[in-house]
Write a protein that holds these residues in place. Structure first.
Motif, PDB file in Angstrom:
ATOM      1  N   LEU A 135      52.622  51.883  72.305  1.00 60.74           N
ATOM      2  CA  LEU A 135      51.919  51.610  71.176  1.00 60.74           C
ATOM      3  C   LEU A 135      50.801  52.860  70.857  1.00 60.74           C
ATOM      4  O   LEU A 135      50.022  52.931  69.800  1.00 60.74           O
ATOM      5  CB  LEU A 135      51.172  50.463  70.875  1.00 60.74           C
ATOM      6  CG  LEU A 135      52.225  49.190  71.123  1.00 60.74           C
ATOM      7  CD1 LEU A 135      51.340  47.810  71.266  1.00 60.74           C
ATOM      8  CD2 LEU A 135      52.871  49.286  69.995  1.00 60.74           C
ATOM      9  N   GLY A 136      50.765  54.030  71.724  1.00 65.69           N
ATOM     10  CA  GLY A 136      50.021  55.028  71.537  1.00 65.69           C
ATOM     11  C   GLY A 136      48.590  54.820  72.521  1.00 65.69           C
ATOM     12  O   GLY A 136      48.807  54.053  73.578  1.00 65.69           O
ATOM     13  N   ARG A 137      47.668  55.507  72.271  1.00 66.93           N
ATOM     14  CA  ARG A 137      46.660  55.754  73.273  1.00 66.93           C
ATOM     15  C   ARG A 137      45.615  54.309  73.001  1.00 66.93           C
ATOM     16  O   ARG A 137      45.082  54.346  72.003  1.00 66.93           O
ATOM     17  CB  ARG A 137      45.968  56.939  73.087  1.00 66.93           C
ATOM     18  CG  ARG A 137      44.553  56.991  73.718  1.00 66.93           C
ATOM     19  CD  ARG A 137      43.863  58.629  73.847  1.00 66.93           C
ATOM     20  NE  ARG A 137      44.952  59.238  74.808  1.00 66.93           N
ATOM     21  CZ  ARG A 137      44.208  60.476  75.453  1.00 66.93           C
ATOM     22  NH1 ARG A 137      43.053  60.814  75.154  1.00 66.93           N
ATOM     23  NH2 ARG A 137      45.224  61.072  76.339  1.00 66.93           N
ATOM     24  N   SER A 138      45.241  53.915  74.129  1.00 68.63           N
ATOM     25  CA  SER A 138      44.173  52.792  74.041  1.00 68.63           C
ATOM     26  C   SER A 138      43.144  52.865  75.212  1.00 68.63           C
ATOM     27  O   SER A 138      43.203  53.348  75.968  1.00 68.63           O
ATOM     28  CB  SER A 138      45.126  51.404  74.173  1.00 68.63           C
ATOM     29  OG  SER A 138      45.699  51.511  75.351  1.00 68.63           O
ATOM     30  N   ALA A 158      40.675  55.400  66.638  1.00 66.97           N
ATOM     31  CA  ALA A 158      41.849  56.367  67.574  1.00 66.97           C
ATOM     32  C   ALA A 158      41.826  57.793  67.546  1.00 66.97           C
ATOM     33  O   ALA A 158      42.171  58.401  68.359  1.00 66.97           O
ATOM     34  CB  ALA A 158      43.232  55.738  66.776  1.00 66.97           C
ATOM     35  N   ALA A 159      41.366  58.305  66.403  1.00 65.63           N
ATOM     36  CA  ALA A 159      40.927  59.613  66.274  1.00 65.63           C
ATOM     37  C   ALA A 159      40.156  60.311  67.315  1.00 65.63           C
ATOM     38  O   ALA A 159      40.472  61.493  67.984  1.00 65.63           O
ATOM     39  CB  ALA A 159      40.571  60.140  64.885  1.00 65.63           C
ATOM     40  N   ARG A 287      35.247  48.730  63.419  1.00 65.60           N
ATOM     41  CA  ARG A 287      35.876  50.122  63.937  1.00 65.60           C
ATOM     42  C   ARG A 287      37.025  49.553  64.782  1.00 65.60           C
ATOM     43  O   ARG A 287      36.919  48.652  65.739  1.00 65.60           O
ATOM     44  CB  ARG A 287      34.889  50.817  64.804  1.00 65.60           C
ATOM     45  CG  ARG A 287      33.512  51.069  64.192  1.00 65.60           C
ATOM     46  CD  ARG A 287      33.544  52.557  63.436  1.00 65.60           C
ATOM     47  NE  ARG A 287      33.677  53.584  64.396  1.00 65.60           N
ATOM     48  CZ  ARG A 287      33.855  54.837  64.247  1.00 65.60           C
ATOM     49  NH1 ARG A 287      33.673  55.073  62.759  1.00 65.60           N
ATOM     50  NH2 ARG A 287      33.695  55.659  64.966  1.00 65.60           N
ATOM     51  N   TRP A 288      38.358  50.233  64.549  1.00 61.99           N
ATOM     52  CA  TRP A 288      39.352  49.763  65.417  1.00 61.99           C
ATOM     53  C   TRP A 288      39.914  50.810  66.468  1.00 61.99           C
ATOM     54  O   TRP A 288      39.863  52.157  66.007  1.00 61.99           O
ATOM     55  CB  TRP A 288      40.691  49.397  64.577  1.00 61.99           C
ATOM     56  CG  TRP A 288      40.210  48.452  63.415  1.00 61.99           C
ATOM     57  CD1 TRP A 288      40.061  48.642  62.195  1.00 61.99           C
ATOM     58  CD2 TRP A 288      39.918  47.009  63.713  1.00 61.99           C
ATOM     59  NE1 TRP A 288      39.691  47.428  61.453  1.00 61.99           N
ATOM     60  CE2 TRP A 288      39.537  46.373  62.340  1.00 61.99           C
ATOM     61  CE3 TRP A 288      39.778  46.299  64.879  1.00 61.99           C
ATOM     62  CZ2 TRP A 288      39.233  45.101  62.401  1.00 61.99           C
ATOM     63  CZ3 TRP A 288      39.440  45.033  64.846  1.00 61.99           C
ATOM     64  CH2 TRP A 288      39.097  44.253  63.584  1.00 61.99           C
ATOM     65  N   CYS A 289      39.958  50.686  67.588  1.00 59.37           N
ATOM     66  CA  CYS A 289      40.362  51.587  68.688  1.00 59.37           C
ATOM     67  C   CYS A 289      41.703  52.013  68.616  1.00 59.37           C
ATOM     68  O   CYS A 289      42.225  52.700  69.626  1.00 59.37           O
ATOM     69  CB  CYS A 289      39.842  51.161  70.113  1.00 59.37           C
ATOM     70  SG  CYS A 289      38.146  50.442  70.248  1.00 59.37           S
ATOM     71  N   GLY A 290      42.465  51.380  67.886  1.00 55.32           N
ATOM     72  CA  GLY A 290      43.973  51.712  67.505  1.00 55.32           C
ATOM     73  C   GLY A 290      44.362  51.385  65.990  1.00 55.32           C
ATOM     74  O   GLY A 290      43.468  51.587  65.216  1.00 55.32           O
ATOM     75  N   PRO A 291      45.384  50.752  66.039  1.00 57.13           N
ATOM     76  CA  PRO A 291      45.849  50.500  64.667  1.00 57.13           C
ATOM     77  C   PRO A 291      45.087  49.080  64.068  1.00 57.13           C
ATOM     78  O   PRO A 291      44.408  48.559  64.843  1.00 57.13           O
ATOM     79  CB  PRO A 291      47.285  49.809  64.912  1.00 57.13           C
ATOM     80  CG  PRO A 291      47.751  50.286  66.147  1.00 57.13           C
ATOM     81  CD  PRO A 291      46.573  50.478  66.998  1.00 57.13           C
ATOM     82  N   THR A 346      42.206  43.544  78.884  1.00 62.41           N
ATOM     83  CA  THR A 346      41.424  44.479  79.079  1.00 62.41           C
ATOM     84  C   THR A 346      41.450  45.454  78.035  1.00 62.41           C
ATOM     85  O   THR A 346      40.632  46.567  78.141  1.00 62.41           O
ATOM     86  CB  THR A 346      41.808  45.342  80.435  1.00 62.41           C
ATOM     87  OG1 THR A 346      43.254  45.852  80.260  1.00 62.41           O
ATOM     88  CG2 THR A 346      41.955  44.311  81.712  1.00 62.41           C
ATOM     89  N   ARG A 347      42.122  45.361  77.090  1.00 64.67           N
ATOM     90  CA  ARG A 347      42.397  46.437  76.175  1.00 64.67           C
ATOM     91  C   ARG A 347      41.177  46.089  74.916  1.00 64.67           C
ATOM     92  O   ARG A 347      41.102  44.939  74.639  1.00 64.67           O
ATOM     93  CB  ARG A 347      43.754  46.379  75.480  1.00 64.67           C
ATOM     94  CG  ARG A 347      43.885  47.435  74.386  1.00 64.67           C
ATOM     95  CD  ARG A 347      45.489  47.468  73.687  1.00 64.67           C
ATOM     96  NE  ARG A 347      45.805  46.316  72.960  1.00 64.67           N
ATOM     97  CZ  ARG A 347      45.439  46.024  71.847  1.00 64.67           C
ATOM     98  NH1 ARG A 347      44.740  46.909  70.932  1.00 64.67           N
ATOM     99  NH2 ARG A 347      45.608  44.905  71.203  1.00 64.67           N
TER     100      ARG A 347
END
Length: 367
Positions: A135-138, A158-159, A287-291, A346-347
């Motif tokens: 799902l990308g970087r987390s 995410a950026a 703020r979202w650390c991913g999608p 943990t994510r």
């Protein structure tokens, strides 16, 4: 990769820079001068913005064998972190300046400058892990639960995470100090910084009084009865028990705690421990650390830097950019201005600044 290593002058950032070199990256060290008038020496184990810290960082860079620079970020830090800290307290809220520094300074101002100079990533000594998956970087909690700093990184999007390196996330603190000793770093035994780095003596009340002045007002109970007085509502935090100086105990003989702070009326309201319980809260500045999150999802909510996570159900309003958390069990002493960081195991899912709380099931039912 070309990596810019933020070096505070402590053991963690020094070892993180050394590990980035060991991983084969082209590393440059930079110390952020965040104080307009830095002290020459640290006061105890507080702070990380002194001349001594800058020299410690330079010596560590020399041992590691990397170029080293000092970047003056004092003006930006004062505007985005110190002024924000003071204004939040003046508004009756309880901010976390470490989150704001990560969001506005280390992974905004510094990262922007680093990318403009051709660097690929910023490396810090935070204890957190970045995992690349389907799902990308987390962002995930660190292996060392006692040192985990994923909470104060929950404001990164995410950026920003795409250009972040946290080399210490898989290590215990004892291992980091031992590694520093093997590398010959003089900071191997240097005490950790703690509390608010720009308040060297740790006296937040005195710091705020010097900037906000004094304004006497009443301390009342939930019925409105005046129990005492204060010299500035900003000097109190939700859940505070000590230093109220109200004399009489509650009717049941139990101690009182700060329940509410009203800067408009300049009033501090106190009550029992049970009245501190929060069943639901609202959050802004999501703020979202991913999608971007779903409209509703289960999560674990960590409501303070060193607090235990609470099972919760989150409802996200994408149009308004707000989130409402229904807690699986009541939490005490939660104040507007604090940050709720949301986890899936943990994510880190993301974060929101708490804007309002409801302290009982009846409050929630009445919505």
């Amino acid at each position: 990769m070309r990596v810019l290593a933020a070096m505070s002058g402590g053991v963690d950032s020094a070892v993180a820079a050394a590990r980035a070199v060991e991983a084969g990256h082209e590393v440059t060290g930079v110390h952020l001068a965040l104080s307009k008038n830095p002290q020459s020496f640290r006061t105890g184990a507080r702070g990380c913005c002194t001349v001594e810290d800058s020299r410690d960082a330079r010596r560590a860079a020399d041992v590691i064998g990397i170029p080293f620079y000092v970047w003056d970020m004092a003006e930006r830090f004062h505007a985005d972190v110190v002024d924000d800290f003071v204004s939040e307290y003046a508004a009756g809220r309880t901010p976390n300046p470490c989150l704001r520094c990560n969001e506005k300074i280390k992974f905004a101002a510094v990262l922007d400058k680093a990318l403009a100079l051709g660097f690929d990533a910023v490396c810090t000594g935070h204890y957190a892990r970045i995992v690349d998956g389907p799902l990308g970087r987390s962002l995930h909690r660190a292996v060392d639960p006692a040192k985990d700093q994923s909470y104060v990184l929950g404001v990164l999007d995410a950026a920003q995470l795409a250009h972040a390196l946290f080399p210490l996330g898989d290590s215990l603190k004892t291992e980091v100090r031992a590694e520093a000793e093997r590398l010959g770093l003089a900071v191997a035994d240097k005490p950790d910084s703690h509390d608010v780095c720009f308040i060297a003596d740790g006296d937040t009340r005195k710091f705020l009084a010097a900037r906000l002045g004094t304004e006497p007002g009443p301390i009342v109970d939930t019925s409105g009865a005046v129990l005492g007085s204060h010299t500035g509502a900003y000097a109190f935090t939700i859940g505070q028990r000590k230093g109220l100086r109200i004399g009489d105990p509650a009717g049941d003989g139990r101690p009182r705690y700060v329940l509410d702070i009203s800067p408009v009326q300049n009033t501090v309201t106190v009550g029992t421990a049970d009245e501190l319980e929060v069943a639901e809260l609202d959050g802004v500045h999501t703020r979202w650390c991913g999608p971007e999150a779903d409209a509703e999802f289960p999560c674990l909510a960590q409501l303070r830097a060193h607090g235990d996570p609470v099972p919760a159900t989150a409802r996200y309003d994408a149009t308004a950019g707000t989130v409402t958390l229904r807690l699986g069990r009541p939490a005490r002493g939660i104040a507007p201005g604090q940050t709720a960081v949301l986890y899936d195991d943990t994510r880190v899912i993301g974060s929101a600044t708490i804007s309002a709380t409801r302290r009982s099931a009846a409050d929630v039912a009445g919505r």
